[in-house]
Motif scaffolding. Structure first.
Motif, PDB file in Angstrom:
ATOM      1  N   ASN A 127       0.672  -1.197   0.020  1.00  0.00           N
ATOM      2  CA  ASN A 127      -0.055   0.077  -0.185  1.00  0.00           C
ATOM      3  C   ASN A 127       0.883   1.358  -0.054  1.00  0.00           C
ATOM      4  N   PRO A 172     -10.810  -3.595  -2.002  1.00  0.00           N
ATOM      5  CA  PRO A 172     -10.790  -2.933  -0.710  1.00  0.00           C
ATOM      6  C   PRO A 172     -11.544  -4.018   0.053  1.00  0.00           C
ATOM      7  N   LYS A 173     -11.312  -4.337   1.204  1.00  0.00           N
ATOM      8  CA  LYS A 173     -12.056  -5.110   2.318  1.00  0.00           C
ATOM      9  C   LYS A 173     -13.615  -4.671   2.585  1.00  0.00           C
ATOM     10  N   GLU A 174     -14.601  -5.421   2.493  1.00  0.00           N
ATOM     11  CA  GLU A 174     -15.821  -4.952   2.850  1.00  0.00           C
ATOM     12  C   GLU A 174     -15.992  -4.311   4.322  1.00  0.00           C
ATOM     13  N   ASP A 175     -15.031  -4.623   5.320  1.00  0.00           N
ATOM     14  CA  ASP A 175     -15.361  -4.110   6.472  1.00  0.00           C
ATOM     15  C   ASP A 175     -14.274  -2.722   6.920  1.00  0.00           C
ATOM     16  N   GLY A 176     -13.763  -2.185   5.625  1.00  0.00           N
ATOM     17  CA  GLY A 176     -12.898  -1.137   5.523  1.00  0.00           C
ATOM     18  C   GLY A 176     -11.561  -1.220   6.233  1.00  0.00           C
ATOM     19  N   SER A 177     -11.149  -2.497   6.591  1.00  0.00           N
ATOM     20  CA  SER A 177      -9.813  -2.686   7.203  1.00  0.00           C
ATOM     21  C   SER A 177      -8.681  -2.599   5.979  1.00  0.00           C
ATOM     22  N   ALA A 178      -7.597  -2.399   6.486  1.00  0.00           N
ATOM     23  CA  ALA A 178      -6.484  -2.410   5.382  1.00  0.00           C
ATOM     24  C   ALA A 178      -6.367  -3.485   4.519  1.00  0.00           C
ATOM     25  N   VAL A 179      -6.074  -3.670   3.285  1.00  0.00           N
ATOM     26  CA  VAL A 179      -5.744  -4.608   2.567  1.00  0.00           C
ATOM     27  C   VAL A 179      -4.415  -5.028   2.682  1.00  0.00           C
TER      28      VAL A 179
END
Length: 101
Positions: free
Chosen positions: A11, A45-52
């Motif tokens: 990232n 992106p992850k559905e829960d908003g956490s970092a990929v």
């Protein structure tokens, strides 16, 4: 045996700046000698908003391990890796034996 080089790009601090430079990375990578195919992908992106775990992948396909190894010893490799360094991108590189299904 078919060989794939995969670059797993971490990232970036600034995705907009990175994307501008990444266009140069892809253009340079297309010039690798004996390159058979190039695939570029952006990690969802992850559905829960956490970092990929990574931002992008770049897959470079060659007919053989020898062709892939020779390609990364060319001036083209310096252009590709130089552009990634300019973008301050960190990445992991993998050579893999492509198994046909």
């Amino acid at each position: 045996m078919p060989t794939k080089i995969t670059l797993i790009i971490d990232n970036p601090a600034n995705t907009e700046d990175f994307e501008r430079t990444y266009a140069e990375v892809k253009a340079a990578a297309k010039k690798f000698p004996k390159l058979q195919r190039l695939e570029s992908a952006k990690v969802w992106p992850k559905e829960d908003g956490s970092a990929v775990p990574a931002y992008r992948t770049l897959d470079l396909y060659f007919d053989s391990y020898d062709d892939a190894s020779a390609a990364v010893a060319t001036p083209v490799a310096a252009d590709v890796f130089g552009a990634l360094a300019e973008a301050k991108a960190t990445f992991t590189g993998l050579f893999a034996d492509v198994e046909q299904a």
